[in-house]
Design a protein around this motif. Structure first.
Motif, PDB file in Angstrom:
ATOM      1  N   SER A 154      50.214  47.477  -1.517  1.00  0.00           N
ATOM      2  CA  SER A 154      50.177  47.979  -0.148  1.00  0.00           C
ATOM      3  C   SER A 154      51.590  48.132   0.414  1.00  0.00           C
ATOM      4  O   SER A 154      51.904  49.128   1.079  1.00  0.00           O
ATOM      5  CB  SER A 154      49.343  47.037   0.727  1.00  0.00           C
ATOM      6  N   THR A 155      52.452  47.164   0.138  1.00  0.00           N
ATOM      7  CA  THR A 155      53.839  47.226   0.608  1.00  0.00           C
ATOM      8  C   THR A 155      54.554  48.435   0.023  1.00  0.00           C
ATOM      9  O   THR A 155      55.219  49.191   0.743  1.00  0.00           O
ATOM     10  CB  THR A 155      54.588  45.933   0.241  1.00  0.00           C
ATOM     11  N   ARG A 156      54.424  48.624  -1.288  1.00  0.00           N
ATOM     12  CA  ARG A 156      55.081  49.772  -1.936  1.00  0.00           C
ATOM     13  C   ARG A 156      54.471  51.096  -1.460  1.00  0.00           C
ATOM     14  O   ARG A 156      55.170  52.089  -1.309  1.00  0.00           O
ATOM     15  CB  ARG A 156      54.986  49.671  -3.458  1.00  0.00           C
ATOM     16  N   THR A 157      53.165  51.102  -1.219  1.00  0.00           N
ATOM     17  CA  THR A 157      52.501  52.311  -0.723  1.00  0.00           C
ATOM     18  C   THR A 157      53.046  52.673   0.652  1.00  0.00           C
ATOM     19  O   THR A 157      53.315  53.846   0.932  1.00  0.00           O
ATOM     20  CB  THR A 157      50.977  52.112  -0.679  1.00  0.00           C
ATOM     21  N   MET A 158      53.234  51.677   1.495  1.00  0.00           N
ATOM     22  CA  MET A 158      53.775  51.916   2.839  1.00  0.00           C
ATOM     23  C   MET A 158      55.200  52.455   2.745  1.00  0.00           C
ATOM     24  O   MET A 158      55.555  53.411   3.445  1.00  0.00           O
ATOM     25  CB  MET A 158      53.717  50.604   3.641  1.00  0.00           C
ATOM     26  N   GLU A 159      56.009  51.865   1.882  1.00  0.00           N
ATOM     27  CA  GLU A 159      57.384  52.350   1.695  1.00  0.00           C
ATOM     28  C   GLU A 159      57.383  53.800   1.209  1.00  0.00           C
ATOM     29  O   GLU A 159      58.159  54.629   1.708  1.00  0.00           O
ATOM     30  CB  GLU A 159      58.127  51.485   0.674  1.00  0.00           C
ATOM     31  N   LEU A 160      56.518  54.102   0.251  1.00  0.00           N
ATOM     32  CA  LEU A 160      56.442  55.460  -0.279  1.00  0.00           C
ATOM     33  C   LEU A 160      55.983  56.432   0.802  1.00  0.00           C
ATOM     34  O   LEU A 160      56.547  57.526   0.939  1.00  0.00           O
ATOM     35  CB  LEU A 160      55.502  55.510  -1.492  1.00  0.00           C
ATOM     36  N   ALA A 161      54.994  56.044   1.577  1.00  0.00           N
ATOM     37  CA  ALA A 161      54.502  56.906   2.655  1.00  0.00           C
ATOM     38  C   ALA A 161      55.607  57.216   3.662  1.00  0.00           C
ATOM     39  O   ALA A 161      55.760  58.359   4.107  1.00  0.00           O
ATOM     40  CB  ALA A 161      53.314  56.249   3.354  1.00  0.00           C
ATOM     41  N   GLU A 178      45.481  55.163   2.410  1.00  0.00           N
ATOM     42  CA  GLU A 178      45.254  54.173   1.346  1.00  0.00           C
ATOM     43  C   GLU A 178      45.590  52.761   1.844  1.00  0.00           C
ATOM     44  O   GLU A 178      44.850  51.813   1.575  1.00  0.00           O
ATOM     45  CB  GLU A 178      46.096  54.505   0.116  1.00  0.00           C
ATOM     46  N   VAL A 179      46.684  52.630   2.569  1.00  0.00           N
ATOM     47  CA  VAL A 179      47.044  51.321   3.127  1.00  0.00           C
ATOM     48  C   VAL A 179      45.942  50.843   4.066  1.00  0.00           C
ATOM     49  O   VAL A 179      45.520  49.685   4.015  1.00  0.00           O
ATOM     50  CB  VAL A 179      48.402  51.383   3.869  1.00  0.00           C
ATOM     51  N   LEU A 180      45.452  51.750   4.895  1.00  0.00           N
ATOM     52  CA  LEU A 180      44.426  51.382   5.876  1.00  0.00           C
ATOM     53  C   LEU A 180      43.084  51.060   5.217  1.00  0.00           C
ATOM     54  O   LEU A 180      42.319  50.252   5.756  1.00  0.00           O
ATOM     55  CB  LEU A 180      44.274  52.491   6.918  1.00  0.00           C
ATOM     56  N   GLU A 181      42.791  51.653   4.087  1.00  0.00           N
ATOM     57  CA  GLU A 181      41.558  51.306   3.366  1.00  0.00           C
ATOM     58  C   GLU A 181      41.588  49.844   2.934  1.00  0.00           C
ATOM     59  O   GLU A 181      40.583  49.157   2.990  1.00  0.00           O
ATOM     60  CB  GLU A 181      41.378  52.211   2.147  1.00  0.00           C
ATOM     61  N   GLY A 182      42.739  49.380   2.499  1.00  0.00           N
ATOM     62  CA  GLY A 182      42.874  47.996   2.062  1.00  0.00           C
ATOM     63  C   GLY A 182      43.108  47.021   3.191  1.00  0.00           C
ATOM     64  O   GLY A 182      42.781  45.847   3.092  1.00  0.00           O
ATOM     65  N   ASP A 183      43.687  47.520   4.285  1.00  0.00           N
ATOM     66  CA  ASP A 183      44.024  46.666   5.427  1.00  0.00           C
ATOM     67  C   ASP A 183      43.821  47.476   6.709  1.00  0.00           C
ATOM     68  O   ASP A 183      44.769  48.025   7.259  1.00  0.00           O
ATOM     69  CB  ASP A 183      45.472  46.188   5.314  1.00  0.00           C
ATOM     70  N   PRO A 184      42.566  47.565   7.182  1.00  0.00           N
ATOM     71  CA  PRO A 184      42.259  48.418   8.330  1.00  0.00           C
ATOM     72  C   PRO A 184      43.037  48.059   9.601  1.00  0.00           C
ATOM     73  O   PRO A 184      43.241  48.909  10.458  1.00  0.00           O
ATOM     74  CB  PRO A 184      40.763  48.212   8.566  1.00  0.00           C
ATOM     75  N   GLY A 185      43.514  46.835   9.701  1.00  0.00           N
ATOM     76  CA  GLY A 185      44.249  46.421  10.898  1.00  0.00           C
ATOM     77  C   GLY A 185      45.753  46.570  10.782  1.00  0.00           C
ATOM     78  O   GLY A 185      46.490  46.093  11.652  1.00  0.00           O
ATOM     79  N   ASN A 186      46.231  47.253   9.758  1.00  0.00           N
ATOM     80  CA  ASN A 186      47.673  47.410   9.564  1.00  0.00           C
ATOM     81  C   ASN A 186      48.244  48.277  10.683  1.00  0.00           C
ATOM     82  O   ASN A 186      48.111  49.501  10.684  1.00  0.00           O
ATOM     83  CB  ASN A 186      47.952  48.018   8.191  1.00  0.00           C
ATOM     84  N   ALA A 187      48.894  47.615  11.642  1.00  0.00           N
ATOM     85  CA  ALA A 187      49.383  48.308  12.841  1.00  0.00           C
ATOM     86  C   ALA A 187      50.437  49.354  12.509  1.00  0.00           C
ATOM     87  O   ALA A 187      50.469  50.433  13.114  1.00  0.00           O
ATOM     88  CB  ALA A 187      49.932  47.288  13.836  1.00  0.00           C
ATOM     89  N   ARG A 188      51.295  49.050  11.551  1.00  0.00           N
ATOM     90  CA  ARG A 188      52.352  49.996  11.188  1.00  0.00           C
ATOM     91  C   ARG A 188      51.762  51.271  10.592  1.00  0.00           C
ATOM     92  O   ARG A 188      52.171  52.383  10.954  1.00  0.00           O
ATOM     93  CB  ARG A 188      53.296  49.313  10.207  1.00  0.00           C
ATOM     94  N   GLN A 210      37.246  56.912  12.679  1.00  0.00           N
ATOM     95  CA  GLN A 210      36.772  55.941  11.690  1.00  0.00           C
ATOM     96  C   GLN A 210      37.826  54.862  11.428  1.00  0.00           C
ATOM     97  O   GLN A 210      37.501  53.677  11.330  1.00  0.00           O
ATOM     98  CB  GLN A 210      36.394  56.648  10.390  1.00  0.00           C
ATOM     99  N   ALA A 211      39.067  55.265  11.329  1.00  0.00           N
ATOM    100  CA  ALA A 211      40.137  54.299  11.072  1.00  0.00           C
ATOM    101  C   ALA A 211      40.323  53.354  12.257  1.00  0.00           C
ATOM    102  O   ALA A 211      40.513  52.145  12.072  1.00  0.00           O
ATOM    103  CB  ALA A 211      41.442  55.021  10.761  1.00  0.00           C
ATOM    104  N   LEU A 212      40.256  53.889  13.456  1.00  0.00           N
ATOM    105  CA  LEU A 212      40.411  53.042  14.641  1.00  0.00           C
ATOM    106  C   LEU A 212      39.236  52.079  14.791  1.00  0.00           C
ATOM    107  O   LEU A 212      39.418  50.917  15.169  1.00  0.00           O
ATOM    108  CB  LEU A 212      40.589  53.898  15.892  1.00  0.00           C
ATOM    109  N   GLU A 213      38.031  52.534  14.471  1.00  0.00           N
ATOM    110  CA  GLU A 213      36.871  51.647  14.505  1.00  0.00           C
ATOM    111  C   GLU A 213      37.011  50.532  13.465  1.00  0.00           C
ATOM    112  O   GLU A 213      36.717  49.366  13.743  1.00  0.00           O
ATOM    113  CB  GLU A 213      35.574  52.434  14.282  1.00  0.00           C
TER     114      GLU A 213
END
Length: 173
Positions: A99-106, A125-135, A155-158
């Motif tokens: 997830s960390t590397r995915t966020m960096e790549l994004a 993809e990050v949000l699928e694994g961690d729906p509350g990822n604020a960043r 859907q993501a906000l829900e």
């Protein structure tokens, strides 16, 4: 004198790497050592990059090689290379590290390479694994808005709200 010693050390390590063969972990480690001497003691980032590319060709899936190459590519602002290396690292990882590397790549895709569509796929993809990822949410919302992807955004906000409610419930108990 110190630079001369560093040049000699880099040359000896490079020769040792060449003699070790073209593939394998030991060869890759030697090329990482060459890169370290070139970058830190000689200030030769281009030479370090060449050594790390040889390390990668010797051991393409080595986490140590990929991490060193990623750090140097980012330091040198070589964004296409950084994106390529991050993508390779992601393939080897799971869980929070992925997830960390995915966020960096994004973020590199969005901010440095202007590839908003590819970045949005990665933020999702990050949000699928961690729906509350604020960043990831903060980065994805403007992209969903620009793309008029209202269903996806809703859907993501829900999912984020549900994730935060579950977290609050765990904290309360």
């Amino acid at each position: 004198a110190a630079q001369d010693r560093a040049r000699v050390e880099a040359a000896l390590l490079a020769r040792e790497a060449e003699l070790a063969g073209s593939t394998g972990t030991a060869t890759a480690r030697l090329w990482i050592s060459v890169a370290d001497v070139r970058a830190t003691r000689l200030g030769d980032t281009d030479g370090a990059l060449k050594a790390l590319e040889l390390a990668r060709s010797a051991d393409p899936s080595s986490p140590a090689v990929l991490a060193a190459l990623r750090r140097l590519a980012i330091r040198m602002w070589r964004w296409p290379l950084a994106a390529d290396v991050l993508a390779a690292e992601r393939r080897l990882l799971t869980g929070p590290e992925r997830s960390t590397r995915t966020m960096e790549l994004a973020e590199i895709q969005a901010d440095r390479l202007g590839r908003a569509d590819e970045a949005l796929v990665l933020f999702n993809e990050v949000l699928e694994g961690d729906p509350g990822n604020a960043r990831a949410l903060a980065r994805a919302i403007p992209m969903w808005t620009a793309a008029a992807a209202w269903t996806e955004m809703t859907q993501a906000l829900e999912a984020a709200a549900e994730s935060n409610l579950a977290l609050d419930a765990r904290r309360a108990s």
